[in-house]
Design an enzyme around this catalytic site. Structure first.
Site, PDB file in Angstrom:
ATOM      1  CD  GLU A 295      -2.681   1.528   0.206  1.00 22.83           C
ATOM      2  OE1 GLU A 295      -2.754   2.683  -0.232  1.00 22.83           O
ATOM      3  OE2 GLU A 295      -3.329   0.570  -0.261  1.00 22.83           O
TER       4      GLU A 295
ATOM      5  CB  THR B 176      -6.064   1.041  -3.868  1.00 22.27           C
ATOM      6  OG1 THR B 176      -5.108   1.639  -3.002  1.00 22.27           O
ATOM      7  CG2 THR B 176      -6.057  -0.467  -3.639  1.00 22.27           C
TER       8      THR B 176
ATOM      9  CG  HIS C 172      -4.321   4.119   3.005  1.00 18.03           C
ATOM     10  ND1 HIS C 172      -4.824   5.397   3.093  1.00 18.03           N
ATOM     11  CD2 HIS C 172      -4.932   3.545   1.933  1.00 18.03           C
ATOM     12  CE1 HIS C 172      -5.702   5.590   2.133  1.00 18.03           C
ATOM     13  NE2 HIS C 172      -5.787   4.483   1.408  1.00 18.03           N
TER      14      HIS C 172
ATOM     15  CG  HIS D  65      -1.717   4.642  -4.816  1.00 18.06           C
ATOM     16  ND1 HIS D  65      -1.434   5.432  -3.723  1.00 18.06           N
ATOM     17  CD2 HIS D  65      -2.717   3.815  -4.428  1.00 18.06           C
ATOM     18  CE1 HIS D  65      -2.242   5.106  -2.718  1.00 18.06           C
ATOM     19  NE2 HIS D  65      -3.024   4.121  -3.127  1.00 18.06           N
TER      20      HIS D  65
END
Length: 687
Positions: A261, A305, A421, A481
């Protein structure tokens, strides 16, 4: 002077005067937001002039509606319109700060699929200065409430109100003409919402987005099989095939995809205060049986995501607006990796430590052919086990081992980590490295959660070795990302020890890890330029799965003849030679701006057209649901009704599988679990 003051006061006491004041204040705050809250890439006198005038036409049209009303209603409606438009501006300021993009109707429509813990994210995004956009609304209300400005109860002549509306339309036409002269094909060939706002304004962008959303819905109804021909023709002319020396090297192996993540490539080998931030991933990255790619880029759009998952499992780009997993995941036909592999004897499963509806996974995964979906409903849970957007990685991976060992082999399993995140929250007892000191809260917490994720990966990989799964499994790691958006340039420059951080640097900063680790694999660091769209063809070729007739826009990263122009969702690109950001081209090796002429210009135009074609054709596949008209040889269309992700059903299915297909780790151990071999230092699990 007193005379001038009296004249102004008298003018403001007329409906026209109040209207002009409202228009002026709205223009002022919008222009302030453009210059201070967004990064629109405005260059030159023409673009600055367009930016300055573009709020005016639409606000004249919107506020002008109130002039057709009588008495107090006219003032009230004017203030309500101002307030609502301001709220839309405010919402976009917050969204843009973290995602460098503007809100869309598609995104709002699907917001319920990604709303968990958004309150924490918003709390970290909001700044005091954001509320200044409401200052004019408050000022106008106070001026009227305390009778500094008196309401003009006389009816406003209808022909004057109509003239103002027509003036707004005329000014918009002028604005559009100026925009098209500076950026031809603005409304027909753009993949970047920043361009629409820069040239036409936020209100015009909203209308444009609404119209486009309606058009996309209508397009799907009208589509037919012939619409697929242009896609198939393009793919036929752009296929490069596999790498013969790697094709089938992982045939029959398990596949574990580990979704890192918000993990960026710069974290590999990055040190803070003398400590490696990610020692476990660094070790895997450099191992002789790991294929590592150091020029692998994220290519996500608004779906973040969800877009990464779409590319990883389908080799289709995410959409320019919203997330295709949300808007089309339930209804569209897909030919995703889980469905293909399950039809070849693989067990397929996805693991995610949050609610099953997040990004519409509980529906999209059925369309993709996942047999199992282990969401947070399958896990033992306590409040202390969660942070930010779901279960902490160490606890998540520890508990996932219980289900992983029950999957009949070979299996294809995707594990989605969450702790790293935004807004990068982690309690002190789990933090094992100091925050960085850029002064930016978003940036400074990033290494702390990245280190935690890395430790969780280390524990998981150790467990794989203890069970022997490491010998029969290909483990794929990928970053979905960016973790730090382009709105934190100063902090990133400080973090990386750079004097500055410009748009070119930000394009290069979009690198994310892509590593394929398997015992006996001839590894090394591969410098080819590629992105998430290329992951699926690469994995399939390693597994020895033929995909010559599939609708996939990626190319095998291991093929030396592949096209190395990496498309970004907004139409920009990177390549070994040139990088495009907006309308500016850079020499990738030096970072210097280039002004292509002659053969060089032909080359960059060809690359630009290649990117535009790929994006538009991929969008066509999703927007028109074209895969419903085509089935590759040997593939059976997915029936979503065959899948059930309820806990009771999933556990019952696993139990049956131990007898029907006794190839799982658990079955081979005669029912003895290997989860006791899993060692984690998660403080929440210590007795």
């Amino acid at each position: 002077m007193k005379k001038i003051g009296n004249s102004i006061r008298q003018g403001l006491n007329t409906k026209m005067g109040f209207f002009l004041l409202t228009v002026f204040l709205f223009w002022l705050k919008t222009y302030y937001a453009y210059k201070t809250k967004f990064n629109l890439g405005v260059k030159g006198g023409m673009q600055n002039l367009i930016l300055a005038i573009n709020p005016i036409p639409t606000i004249l049209i919107l506020l002008g509606v109130a002039l057709f009303l009588r008495g107090r209603k006219s003032y009230v409606v004017m203030l309500v319109i101002d307030f609502l438009d301001t709220t839309w501006l405010f919402a976009n300021i917050l969204y843009y700060r973290e995602f460098s993009d503007f809100l869309t109707f598609t995104l709002i429509k699907g917001s319920g699929a990604a709303s968990t813990n958004l309150d924490k994210s918003i709390a970290n995004i909001v700044r005091g200065s954001d509320f200044l956009v409401y200052a004019d609304v408050l000022l106008l209300v106070l001026l009227l409430a305390f009778h500094v400005i008196k309401m003009d109860m006389r009816p406003f002549k209808r022909r004057y109100a109509t003239a103002i509306e027509l003036l707004g339309v005329f000014l918009f036409a002028v604005n559009l003409g100026m925009a098209n002269s500076d950026r031809s094909g603005l409304l027909t060939r753009t993949f970047d919402n920043n361009y629409i706002v820069k040239y036409l304004g936020l209100n015009a962008y909203t209308v444009y987005d609404g119209v486009k959303t309606q058009q996309n819905e209508a397009i799907k109804k009208k589509a037919n099989a012939s619409d697929l021909k242009s896609v198939q023709s393009y793919l036929k002319n752009n296929r490069v095939g596999d790498n013969a020396s790697y094709y089938g090297k992982a045939k029959g192996k398990n596949v574990i995809i580990i979704h890192l993540e918000s993990f960026q490539q710069f974290l590999i080998d990055f040190k803070w205060k003398g400590k490696e931030v990610t020692p476990n991933l660094n070790k895997i990255y450099h191992e002789s049986d790991t294929l590592s790619f150091d020029n692998f880029f994220n290519q996500v759009g608004q779906g973040k995501t969800a877009d990464a998952e779409m590319m990883m499992e389908n080799s289709l780009f995410g959409l320019p607006e919203g997330a295709a997993m949300v808007t089309d995941g339930t209804t569209n036909t897909f030919q995703a990796a889980p469905a293909k592999l399950s039809q070849m004897g693989y067990t397929t499963a996805a693991f995610h430590g949050d609610v099953p509806s997040f990004w519409n996974r509980d529906n999209a995964y059925k369309s993709w052919g996942y047999q199992y979906f282990f969401s947070n409903e399958y896990y033992k849970n306590k409040a202390s086990y969660n942070v930010g957007y779901g279960m902490k990685d160490k606890i998540f991976l520890d508990q996932s081992s219980k289900y992983l060992e029950q999957l009949p082999q070979p299996f294809y399993a995707k594990l989605i980590t969450l702790t790293n995140h935004y807004p990068y929250l982690l309690d002190k007892k789990n933090a094992s490295i100091a925050r960085t000191n850029t002064g930016d809260d978003t940036v400074d917490g990033y290494v702390v959660t990245a280190r935690y994720l890395d430790q969780a990966i280390g524990e998981f990989m150790t467990w794989l070795k203890k069970t022997g799964l490491d010998k029969s499994t290909m483990v794929v790691f990928y970053g979905d990302h960016y973790g730090i958006s382009g709105n934190h340039k100063k902090a990133v420059a400080k973090l990386l020890g750079k004097k500055s951080f410009n748009n070119f640097d930000d394009a290069q900063f979009q690198r994310v890890p892509f590593m394929i680790h398997m015992e006996g694999l001839k590894g090394g660091i591969n410098h080819t330029y590629g992105g998430e769209i290329d992951a699926l063809p690469t994995i399939m070729d390693l597994l020895g799965v033929k995909d010559d007739d599939t609708i996939q826009f990626g190319q095998d990263l291991l093929n030396p003849d592949r096209n190395q122009t990496v498309a970004f969702r907004n139409g920009d690109f990177v390549s070994p030679t040139y990088t495009k950001v907006g309308s500016t081209y850079y020499d990738t090796s030096t970072g210097k701006v280039v002004h292509p002429t002659g053969a060089e210009k032909t080359k960059v135009e060809k690359m630009t057209n290649h990117v535009a074609t790929e994006l538009s054709l991929s969008d066509k596949v999703i927007n028109e649901d074209l895969l419903r008209f085509y089935t590759p040889a040997g593939f059976k269309k997915v029936n979503k009704a065959d899948y059930n992700y309820k806990v009771s059903y999933g556990k019952k299915l696993l139990k049956k599988a131990q007898k029907k297909e006794p190839t799982s780790v658990l079955a081979k151990n005669d029912g003895k679990s290997d989860t006791d071999l899993y060692v984690t230092d998660a403080p929440e699990l210590k007795k």
